[in-house]
Design an enzyme around this catalytic site. Structure first.
Site, PDB file in Angstrom:
ATOM      1  N   TYR A 183       0.521  -1.478   0.244  1.00  0.00           N
ATOM      2  CA  TYR A 183       0.583   0.156  -0.450  1.00  0.00           C
ATOM      3  C   TYR A 183       0.280   1.059  -0.151  1.00  0.00           C
ATOM      4  O   TYR A 183       0.772   2.704  -0.750  1.00  0.00           O
ATOM      5  CB  TYR A 183      -0.966   0.357   1.149  1.00  0.00           C
ATOM      6  N   LYS A 240       0.602   3.951  -2.893  1.00  0.00           N
ATOM      7  CA  LYS A 240       0.463   5.273  -3.117  1.00  0.00           C
ATOM      8  C   LYS A 240       2.085   6.162  -2.871  1.00  0.00           C
ATOM      9  O   LYS A 240       1.920   6.819  -3.569  1.00  0.00           O
ATOM     10  CB  LYS A 240       0.113   5.269  -1.372  1.00  0.00           C
TER      11      LYS A 240
END
Length: 267
Positions: free
Chosen positions: A142, A146
């Site tokens: 993640y 991002k």
């Protein structure tokens, strides 16, 4: 004339809160969902879009431009969480997360830019994450997806300057949304060497989301960006300590910062 705004992932969580808030403020808001018919009570129109499907992206953007006649702001909000020991997360799940959090937003940007160039104006807001500023244990994929969106936005900003199109990142911390429920969790395996550390961290992460801030704080931050003539490249929205963690990473030695993170996650 009210600005026309398109928000990906507008049926729940931050996207829904931002869409409702901006609608109340008089903007012409369109949201997206993979299944818009499932949300008949949405306070703003939803169009069908799956960020992992380029055909639906092009169709949705064309539909909004056809209905509204223009497109002033894209809010790339659709995203997905993923947790697990990097060693144990299936490769297809890692790729799926990048499809949603990185390649999906890029394809939506590609779809809206021709219209924004035609108008000689436009704004793209990429919703990233404070987690994208650091590699977090058991959230590494993640953080990476991002973080990649954060960096590519910096490059895109410079490429778009001649066309009077602005682009920025807004990185939220933990907000009280349903992201934990929709997150891909690698299972805590009985025979895994990560069983104890991952299990403890997973519990801690869900507690952070459940006790997170009201998404309306994020909506107010987005409004400020939209009404700023030349937005800067990065905005952070969240609790003071979450935002301060980015500052600490810049000023502390690597090993000291790493130890702080490990202490935080009780590793």
């Amino acid at each position: 004339m009210a600005k026309v705004i398109l928000i990906t992932g507008g049926s729940s969580g931050i996207g829904k809160s931002v869409g409702e808030f901006l609608t109340e403020k008089g903007f012409q808001v369109y949201g997206t969902s993979r299944t818009p018919n499932n949300y008949p009570n949405s306070k703003f129109p939803l169009v069908a879009l799956d960020v992992a499907d380029v055909v639906t992206i092009k169709t949705a953007v064309a539909e909004v431009i056809s209905k509204a006649g223009r497109l002033d702001v894209l809010i790339n909000n659709a995203g997905a969480g993923i947790t697990g020991p990097i060693e144990e997360i299936p490769e297809e799940e890692i790729k799926r997360n990048f499809e949603t959090n990185f390649f999906g937003p890029l394809n939506v940007i590609k779809a809206v830019l021709p219209q924004m160039r035609k108008q000689q104006s436009g704004l793209v807001i990429n919703i990233t994450s404070i987690a994208g500023y650091m590699g977090l244990p058991f959230r590494g994929v993640y953080s990476a997806s991002k973080g990649a969106l954060e960096l590519i936005t910096e490059a895109y900003r410079m490429e778009l300057k001649p066309f009077n199109i602005e682009m920025t990142n807004v990185a939220p911390g933990d907000f009280a949304t349903n992201i934990a429920a929709g997150r891909y969790h690698a299972p805590v395996k009985e025979n895994s060497p990560y069983k104890t550390s991952y299990g403890n961290t997973l519990t801690l992460m869900d507690e952070h989301v459940n006790s997170g801030q009201d998404p309306k704080i994020m909506a107010n931050a987005i409004l400020k960006v939209i009404t700023t003539t030349h937005p800067k490249g990065h905005y952070k929205v969240g609790e003071t300590m979450q935002k301060f963690s980015i500052v600490l990473k810049r000023i502390l030695p690597d090993k000291v910062y790493e130890r702080l993170l490990m202490n935080h996650y009780k590793l």
